[in-house]
Scaffold this motif. Structure first.
Motif, PDB file in Angstrom:
ATOM      1  N   ARG A 236     -31.892  12.999  43.855  1.00 43.21           N
ATOM      2  CA  ARG A 236     -31.715  12.435  42.510  1.00 43.21           C
ATOM      3  C   ARG A 236     -30.867  13.370  41.651  1.00 43.21           C
ATOM      4  O   ARG A 236     -31.386  14.252  40.962  1.00 43.21           O
ATOM      5  N   LEU A 237     -29.565  13.190  41.674  1.00 42.00           N
ATOM      6  CA  LEU A 237     -28.662  14.044  40.906  1.00 42.00           C
ATOM      7  C   LEU A 237     -28.659  13.624  39.441  1.00 42.00           C
ATOM      8  O   LEU A 237     -28.459  12.449  39.115  1.00 42.00           O
ATOM      9  N   VAL A 238     -28.903  14.597  38.544  1.00 38.84           N
ATOM     10  CA  VAL A 238     -28.880  14.313  37.109  1.00 38.84           C
ATOM     11  C   VAL A 238     -27.842  15.146  36.370  1.00 38.84           C
ATOM     12  O   VAL A 238     -27.532  14.860  35.218  1.00 38.84           O
ATOM     13  N   GLY A 239     -27.297  16.181  37.008  1.00 40.22           N
ATOM     14  CA  GLY A 239     -26.348  17.030  36.308  1.00 40.22           C
ATOM     15  C   GLY A 239     -25.530  17.870  37.269  1.00 40.22           C
ATOM     16  O   GLY A 239     -25.879  18.033  38.437  1.00 40.22           O
ATOM     17  N   VAL A 240     -24.411  18.388  36.754  1.00 37.09           N
ATOM     18  CA  VAL A 240     -23.538  19.245  37.547  1.00 37.09           C
ATOM     19  C   VAL A 240     -23.033  20.362  36.657  1.00 37.09           C
ATOM     20  O   VAL A 240     -22.785  20.158  35.462  1.00 37.09           O
TER      21      VAL A 240
ATOM     22  N   THR B 225     -14.086   9.686  39.548  1.00 33.32           N
ATOM     23  CA  THR B 225     -15.037   9.653  40.657  1.00 33.32           C
ATOM     24  C   THR B 225     -16.385   9.162  40.137  1.00 33.32           C
ATOM     25  O   THR B 225     -16.641   9.185  38.924  1.00 33.32           O
ATOM     26  N   PRO B 226     -17.272   8.712  41.022  1.00 31.26           N
ATOM     27  CA  PRO B 226     -18.607   8.295  40.558  1.00 31.26           C
ATOM     28  C   PRO B 226     -19.380   9.426  39.881  1.00 31.26           C
ATOM     29  O   PRO B 226     -20.345   9.173  39.166  1.00 31.26           O
ATOM     30  N   TRP B 227     -18.951  10.674  40.097  1.00 35.11           N
ATOM     31  CA  TRP B 227     -19.697  11.817  39.584  1.00 35.11           C
ATOM     32  C   TRP B 227     -19.314  12.196  38.164  1.00 35.11           C
ATOM     33  O   TRP B 227     -19.887  13.107  37.583  1.00 35.11           O
ATOM     34  N   ALA B 228     -18.354  11.496  37.586  1.00 37.33           N
ATOM     35  CA  ALA B 228     -17.985  11.760  36.199  1.00 37.33           C
ATOM     36  C   ALA B 228     -19.136  11.439  35.250  1.00 37.33           C
ATOM     37  O   ALA B 228     -19.183  11.944  34.130  1.00 37.33           O
ATOM     38  N   ARG B 229     -20.083  10.608  35.706  1.00 35.26           N
ATOM     39  CA  ARG B 229     -21.219  10.220  34.853  1.00 35.26           C
ATOM     40  C   ARG B 229     -22.275  11.308  34.739  1.00 35.26           C
ATOM     41  O   ARG B 229     -23.133  11.243  33.854  1.00 35.26           O
ATOM     42  N   LEU B 230     -22.265  12.297  35.609  1.00 36.68           N
ATOM     43  CA  LEU B 230     -23.327  13.296  35.609  1.00 36.68           C
ATOM     44  C   LEU B 230     -23.273  14.147  34.345  1.00 36.68           C
ATOM     45  O   LEU B 230     -22.196  14.487  33.848  1.00 36.68           O
ATOM     46  N   ALA B 231     -24.441  14.499  33.836  1.00 37.30           N
ATOM     47  CA  ALA B 231     -24.526  15.350  32.646  1.00 37.30           C
ATOM     48  C   ALA B 231     -23.992  16.738  32.965  1.00 37.30           C
ATOM     49  O   ALA B 231     -24.115  17.233  34.087  1.00 37.30           O
ATOM     50  N   ARG B 232     -23.398  17.372  31.958  1.00 34.75           N
ATOM     51  CA  ARG B 232     -22.884  18.726  32.109  1.00 34.75           C
ATOM     52  C   ARG B 232     -23.390  19.567  30.951  1.00 34.75           C
ATOM     53  O   ARG B 232     -23.679  19.071  29.880  1.00 34.75           O
TER      54      ARG B 232
END
Length: 242
Positions: free
Chosen positions: A89-93, A104-111
């Motif tokens: 369950r990825l919530v941030g990067v 990319t689909p990962w642009a949505r992840l919180a930073r």
């Protein structure tokens, strides 16, 4: 001075504006920092997932890409794809420029998630003498499935059961005067000196400091018995109290 007349029928029938409420909520997230060679790192992760699936199940995950080719968007996306393939369950990067993940689909992840590390990596030289602030959190009712009790300042005492799917996380020791069926993690601040005590050991996972074990690892002889968990020479040891 003119008087104020009665409200019109339209004003009386107008719906009240909904209230918007905000509150703070703390949650425990795992922060992982993949490193090269990536195939070896993911092999080690797969070993941990197989060894303790309950520890990772449903846990929010923040990926620190500082050491994993953070200057290369394609590499970063491939690494994040590896976590998704494992149903984590990825919530941030962290550790990567937002522009590298654009499109990319990962642009949505919180930073830039606020927080602090509860367990810092060991440092060279003598460790500072840091002791937990005194304090005990008393829970005088059972901890239900889905609940998470987090108390970093000291010990946690539960008068009752900890249900399957619940977790208790303490800066010091954990005392459960009832069945322990969920997850219990002690020693976030006090380290390996912490202990876990329960009236009946039926836990999914127990951990102290950075060590943890799951039910498959302590076997049937301890199941359902009063028990304690402690650190002994760098390993987690469980023993019956009756």
């Amino acid at each position: 001075m003119a008087g104020v007349g009665p409200m019109s029928a339209a004003a009386q029938d107008a719906p009240l504006a909904p209230k918007v409420r905000f509150w703070n909520r703390s949650f425990m997230a795992l922060v992982v920092a993949p490193d090269f060679p990536m195939a070896d790192w993911f092999a080690a992760l797969d070993h941990e997932l197989a060894r303790a699936p309950a520890f990772f199940r449903g846990r929010p995950l923040v990926v620190d890409l500082s050491a994993a080719g953070a200057k290369d968007g394609a590499v970063a996306a491939i690494v994040l794809d590896g976590f998704e393939a494992r149903d984590l369950r990825l919530v941030g990067v962290e550790g990567v420029d937002a522009s590298l993940l654009a499109g990319t689909p990962w642009a949505r992840l919180a930073r830039g998630l606020p927080g602090r590390d509860l367990a810092a990596p060991p440092q060279e030289g003598p460790a500072p003498d840091v002791r937990p602030a005194p304090g005990t959190l008393l829970i005088d009712r059972p901890v239900r499935s889905g609940q998470s009790i987090v108390f970093e300042a000291g010990d946690v005492t539960v008068i009752g059961a900890v249900a399957s799917g619940a977790e208790v996380i303490a800066g010091g020791s954990i005392h459960v005067y009832g069945p322990l069926r969920g997850r219990a993690i002690a020693g976030l601040r006090s380290g390996p000196e912490a202990r876990i005590f329960c009236a009946r050991l039926e836990a999914e996972l127990v951990g102290i400091d950075r060590l943890f074990r799951v039910a498959e690892h302590w076997g049937a002889p301890l199941h359902g018995r009063p028990a304690q968990v402690l650190c002994d020479r760098g390993a987690l040891r469980l023993s019956a109290l009756d």
